[in-house]
Design a protein around this motif. Structure first.
Motif, PDB file in Angstrom:
ATOM      1  N   TYR A 466       0.863  -1.181   0.000  1.00 28.70           N
ATOM      2  CA  TYR A 466       0.000   0.000   0.000  1.00 28.70           C
ATOM      3  C   TYR A 466       0.903   1.236   0.000  1.00 28.70           C
ATOM      4  O   TYR A 466       1.642   1.481   0.958  1.00 28.70           O
ATOM      5  CB  TYR A 466      -0.894  -0.003   1.241  1.00 28.70           C
ATOM      6  CG  TYR A 466      -1.936   1.099   1.241  1.00 28.70           C
ATOM      7  CD1 TYR A 466      -2.999   1.077   0.346  1.00 28.70           C
ATOM      8  CD2 TYR A 466      -1.840   2.164   2.131  1.00 28.70           C
ATOM      9  CE1 TYR A 466      -3.961   2.081   0.340  1.00 28.70           C
ATOM     10  CE2 TYR A 466      -2.800   3.175   2.143  1.00 28.70           C
ATOM     11  CZ  TYR A 466      -3.852   3.124   1.242  1.00 28.70           C
ATOM     12  OH  TYR A 466      -4.794   4.126   1.229  1.00 28.70           O
ATOM     13  N   TYR A 468       0.030   4.650  -0.582  1.00 29.36           N
ATOM     14  CA  TYR A 468      -0.586   5.974  -0.526  1.00 29.36           C
ATOM     15  C   TYR A 468       0.264   6.945   0.292  1.00 29.36           C
ATOM     16  O   TYR A 468       0.407   8.110  -0.068  1.00 29.36           O
ATOM     17  CB  TYR A 468      -1.993   5.885   0.069  1.00 29.36           C
ATOM     18  CG  TYR A 468      -2.728   7.203   0.048  1.00 29.36           C
ATOM     19  CD1 TYR A 468      -3.456   7.585  -1.077  1.00 29.36           C
ATOM     20  CD2 TYR A 468      -2.683   8.074   1.138  1.00 29.36           C
ATOM     21  CE1 TYR A 468      -4.115   8.809  -1.113  1.00 29.36           C
ATOM     22  CE2 TYR A 468      -3.340   9.289   1.116  1.00 29.36           C
ATOM     23  CZ  TYR A 468      -4.051   9.661  -0.006  1.00 29.36           C
ATOM     24  OH  TYR A 468      -4.694  10.873  -0.049  1.00 29.36           O
ATOM     25  N   TYR A 469       0.817   6.470   1.407  1.00 30.73           N
ATOM     26  CA  TYR A 469       1.614   7.345   2.267  1.00 30.73           C
ATOM     27  C   TYR A 469       3.108   7.116   2.006  1.00 30.73           C
ATOM     28  O   TYR A 469       3.558   5.989   1.802  1.00 30.73           O
ATOM     29  CB  TYR A 469       1.316   7.080   3.740  1.00 30.73           C
ATOM     30  CG  TYR A 469      -0.109   7.389   4.143  1.00 30.73           C
ATOM     31  CD1 TYR A 469      -0.541   8.699   4.286  1.00 30.73           C
ATOM     32  CD2 TYR A 469      -1.018   6.365   4.379  1.00 30.73           C
ATOM     33  CE1 TYR A 469      -1.850   8.989   4.654  1.00 30.73           C
ATOM     34  CE2 TYR A 469      -2.328   6.641   4.744  1.00 30.73           C
ATOM     35  CZ  TYR A 469      -2.739   7.955   4.875  1.00 30.73           C
ATOM     36  OH  TYR A 469      -4.031   8.237   5.227  1.00 30.73           O
ATOM     37  N   GLU A 507      -7.163   0.998   2.091  1.00 33.22           N
ATOM     38  CA  GLU A 507      -7.788   2.051   1.300  1.00 33.22           C
ATOM     39  C   GLU A 507      -9.198   2.368   1.801  1.00 33.22           C
ATOM     40  O   GLU A 507      -9.587   3.547   1.898  1.00 33.22           O
ATOM     41  CB  GLU A 507      -7.829   1.646  -0.174  1.00 33.22           C
ATOM     42  CG  GLU A 507      -8.452   2.660  -1.109  1.00 33.22           C
ATOM     43  CD  GLU A 507      -7.673   3.971  -1.216  1.00 33.22           C
ATOM     44  OE1 GLU A 507      -8.138   4.878  -1.917  1.00 33.22           O
ATOM     45  OE2 GLU A 507      -6.594   4.092  -0.579  1.00 33.22           O
ATOM     46  N   ARG A 510      -8.832   4.437   4.890  1.00 30.41           N
ATOM     47  CA  ARG A 510      -8.411   5.810   4.590  1.00 30.41           C
ATOM     48  C   ARG A 510      -9.579   6.637   4.074  1.00 30.41           C
ATOM     49  O   ARG A 510      -9.774   7.791   4.476  1.00 30.41           O
ATOM     50  CB  ARG A 510      -7.278   5.798   3.557  1.00 30.41           C
ATOM     51  CG  ARG A 510      -6.718   7.190   3.245  1.00 30.41           C
ATOM     52  CD  ARG A 510      -5.794   7.160   2.056  1.00 30.41           C
ATOM     53  NE  ARG A 510      -6.513   6.915   0.813  1.00 30.41           N
ATOM     54  CZ  ARG A 510      -7.182   7.843   0.122  1.00 30.41           C
ATOM     55  NH1 ARG A 510      -7.261   9.090   0.575  1.00 30.41           N
ATOM     56  NH2 ARG A 510      -7.791   7.534  -1.007  1.00 30.41           N
TER      57      ARG A 510
END
Length: 712
Positions: A466, A468-469, A507, A510
């Protein structure tokens, strides 16, 4: 003389005269009452007979399962008692009497019947220390110990010592109350008993001690029990319970002054070794408990519930004791006896528990742990818990903790149970807090669908990592597995549940945000009291509120995605997980979990209480969303060869979810498994936790055994 002075003198004379007349009147009334009662002053009548009263114990209510199967019944038995008013006051005679009474118990093989009232000492005289339980501030043994400090005067003496050292009364009292054991060690308490009861007395002629170390040990147990139970003229000391007629005969032959017997009822456990954590124990009232029970009208020698259902439903189970008058002649022979007050039996209690399911749950846990140990080689797996619930009422059908213990031999086994590192006395089903792992994902799915951040057709891609960050890029479990595949690809909600994809839920979490996610988790009852009548832990729902209340570091956005897969600060009991899943599968109604089904007055053969489902919270979970989640959970069962095999004897479809909770270090992960059946219209929910089993699928065997029992 002024008029007012003359008036005051007359008033004083008048007042004195009135006072004199009142005193005469009181004297005449007392004299008249004494004359009226002269036939029996102080229990002694003019014909030489003596009257005394004894408490006749009321039969305690019995406990049944939901089908009327008896779980705890009563058996007529004898108790060995000591009468304060007849026991010798001379220390040597008193000690000799008590030692002889105790010797008969051990000679007859019933030393295990001796009532050991939270004895605080460990070891053999004179090398005695406090037990570890007595030193625990939250324990009942500790409370008894502190109460003894008060009643013996040791507390006041310690505070006086602190004041002599320069402390104020307030400061000395606060210092002592903050840590009493720092000022009264075991040696000081031991010294109090030794001096108070002259346990180191010596023979005046030979100068030798009257009592051996072993005899001092025995007397210490007795005197501790006497003081802890409030032994007095109004309260006999119960030395032993459940003794046989043979022991009664032997004791009677000795004719020990002050030592007698009472008939009583002893609890009989019809399924010894099962449901112990639920049913609980009974025992005598302790000194620190007496004020509360006195307000309720109990006598000091009453037997009361101490834990489990025995304590929770005490108000129903406890009856009203009777009083019998015994008339004896000058030689001590009984010439008459009659009931002054008839005893009233307690109410019978029916639990929501099904004993067949309870047995299946406990046996299933034992089998599951053995399977993990022997088939998977994980010997550190030694414990677990199961909760079983009706999702449409909140009724608890079974509640098991492993390892367990036998109520029928609890007193004899107590020391070994306390020392057991596997903690058999600990009720893991209600007190054990576990990170839920992926069993949390159905709740996140429901929240995401309800809030519209995903639909049943929305696809989210799992690339295995993952990204995203920038600061935190966790991997999906498949990326770290032994599988040749490193990602799940594009997934819908039911696919994500089936394969338990972490990236999908990172996700979804989030997009939801912690506040919206926790709104639904709270509606599901996660981190909330379940309503169960027994003591329980409420756990923690991960989020800013929990962090702030526990003075932890600030909540970060990356914490939300960890919470979305059941990690972070999430920790719940097995019963909470069952309550959550029940709310989800019934469409959004959270019922209070409960064990009491009804209470019945046996004299009228009619219920005086019948439970009804209690709604704690409610929302409407869309039917299409509910079915989407159940579809995914049904596929969890069918896609796992081992789980499908274990469920093969269940004649309906099952929906479930595995969960693996990391413990860190080199420890095996906890395994969790939640399920319901039938999958389309659930009528039973099961949560199984097997500690250090390595994975959620390894906790499914016990749940399968419960479902087999339910349907067969």
């Amino acid at each position: 003389m002024p008029k007012n002075a003359s008036f005051r003198r007359v008033s004083r004379v008048t007042a004195l005269g009135i006072l004199f007349l009142v005193c005469c009147l009181v004297y005449l009334i007392v004299f008249a009452v004494m004359e009226l009662n002269s036939e029996n002053i102080g229990g002694h009548a003019r014909d030489g007979t003596t009257e005394r009263t004894v408490i006749v114990q009321a039969m305690r209510g019995q406990i049944y399962d939901r089908n009327g199967t008896p779980l705890v019944t009563n058996e007529y038995t004898y108790s060995l008692t000591v009468d304060y008013s007849v026991l010798p006051t001379n220390p040597a005679s008193r000690n000799a009497t008590l030692l002889k009474a105790l010797e008969v118990l051990y000679t007859c093989g019933e030393g295990n019947r001796f009532v050991d009232v939270r004895y605080p000492f460990l070891g053999v005289y004179p090398e005695l220390t406090y037990t570890s339980v007595a030193e625990l501030p939250d324990s009942a043994d500790y409370e008894t110990l502190i109460s003894q400090f008060e009643s013996s005067g040791l507390r006041n003496a310690a505070i006086r010592g602190l004041k002599a050292g320069g402390m104020s009364t307030k400061a000395a009292t606060a210092a002592f109350d903050a840590d009493p054991l720092a000022y009264i060690d075991s040696a000081k308490l031991l010294n109090y008993f030794v001096e108070e009861y002259e346990l180191l007395a010596v023979d005046e002629v030979t100068g030798e001690r009257l009592y051996t170390d072993d005899e001092v040990n025995r007397l210490l147990h007795i005197y501790w029990g006497m003081e802890a139970s409030g032994f007095s003229r109004a309260n006999d000391y119960v030395m032993a319970v459940g003794i046989s007629m043979n022991t009664v005969t032997c004791e009677r032959e000795l004719s020990l002054p002050g030592v007698g017997f009472s008939t009583t009822y002893q609890r009989v456990y019809r399924y010894p070794g099962y449901a112990s954590h639920i049913l609980g124990q009974t025992g005598p009232i302790y000194a620190e408990e007496w004020p509360e029970y006195k307000e309720l009208g109990y006598n000091m020698n009453a037997i009361v519930g101490k834990s489990g259902c025995e304590a929770a439903f005490e108000s129903y189970l406890h009856g009203q004791d009777g009083v019998k008058v015994i008339v004896e002649d000058a030689e001590g022979r009984v010439v008459n006896e009659y009931m002054k007050t008839e005893p009233v039996a307690g109410k019978d209690v029916y639990l929501t528990i099904d004993i067949d399911l309870q047995i299946a749950a406990e046996d299933g846990l034992r089998e599951n742990v053995a399977y993990v140990q022997h088939n998977l080689g994980k010997e550190e797996c030694k414990s677990g818990a199961i909760s079983v619930m009706d999702p449409n009422t909140g009724e608890v059908l079974a509640l098991a903790s492993y390892p367990t213990y036998n109520l029928a031999t609890f007193s004899e086994d107590y020391d070994s149970l306390q020392a057991d590192e596997a903690l058999p006395l600990y009720n893991r089903a209600l007190l054990g807090l576990y990170a839920p792992g992926s069993t949390f994902k159905p709740a996140v799915t429901a929240a995401a669908l309800m809030e519209g951040v995903v639909s049943v057709d929305t696809q989210i891609e799992c690339t295995g990592v993952y990204t995203y960050y920038q600061s935190y890029q966790p991997k999906c479990w498949i990326y770290n597995s032994n599988s040749s595949e490193r990602q799940h690809g594009w997934l819908t909600a039911d696919d994500a549940l089936r394969v338990s994809c972490n990236c999908y839920y990172y996700e979804a979490g989030r997009l939801l945000g912690i506040d919206r996610m926790n709104h639904y988790c709270t509606l599901f009852g996660l981190g909330q009291p379940t309503g169960i009548e027994l003591g329980e832990a409420t756990g923690s729902l991960a989020g800013p509120a929990w962090r702030q209340s526990n003075k932890q570091k600030d909540w970060m956005a990356t914490d939300t995605i960890a919470a979305a897969i059941g990690q972070s600060d999430n920790a719940f009991t097995p019963l909470q997980l069952s309550a959550y899943l029940s709310t989800l599968v019934n469409g959004g109604t959270r019922y209070a979990a409960h064990l009491l089904m009804k209470a019945v007055d046996i004299s009228e053969d009619a219920p005086i209480y019948t439970s009804a489902p209690e709604v704690l919270d409610a929302f409407v979970l869309g039917e299409s969303y509910r079915q989407e989640i159940l579809d995914g959970m049904e596929q969890v069962i069918t896609s796992s060869a081992s789980i499908s095999n274990w469920m093969s004897r269940v004649p309906v479809t099952v929906a479930g979810k595995t969960g693996t909770a990391q413990l860190g270090g080199n420890q095996n992960d906890n395994g969790l498994f939640v399920c319901c059946a039938p999958s389309r219209s659930p009528e039973i929910v099961v949560t199984s936790v097997v500690e250090k089993s390595g994975g959620g699928s390894y906790a499914a065997l016990a749940a399968a055994r419960v479902l087999e029992a339910y349907y067969h």
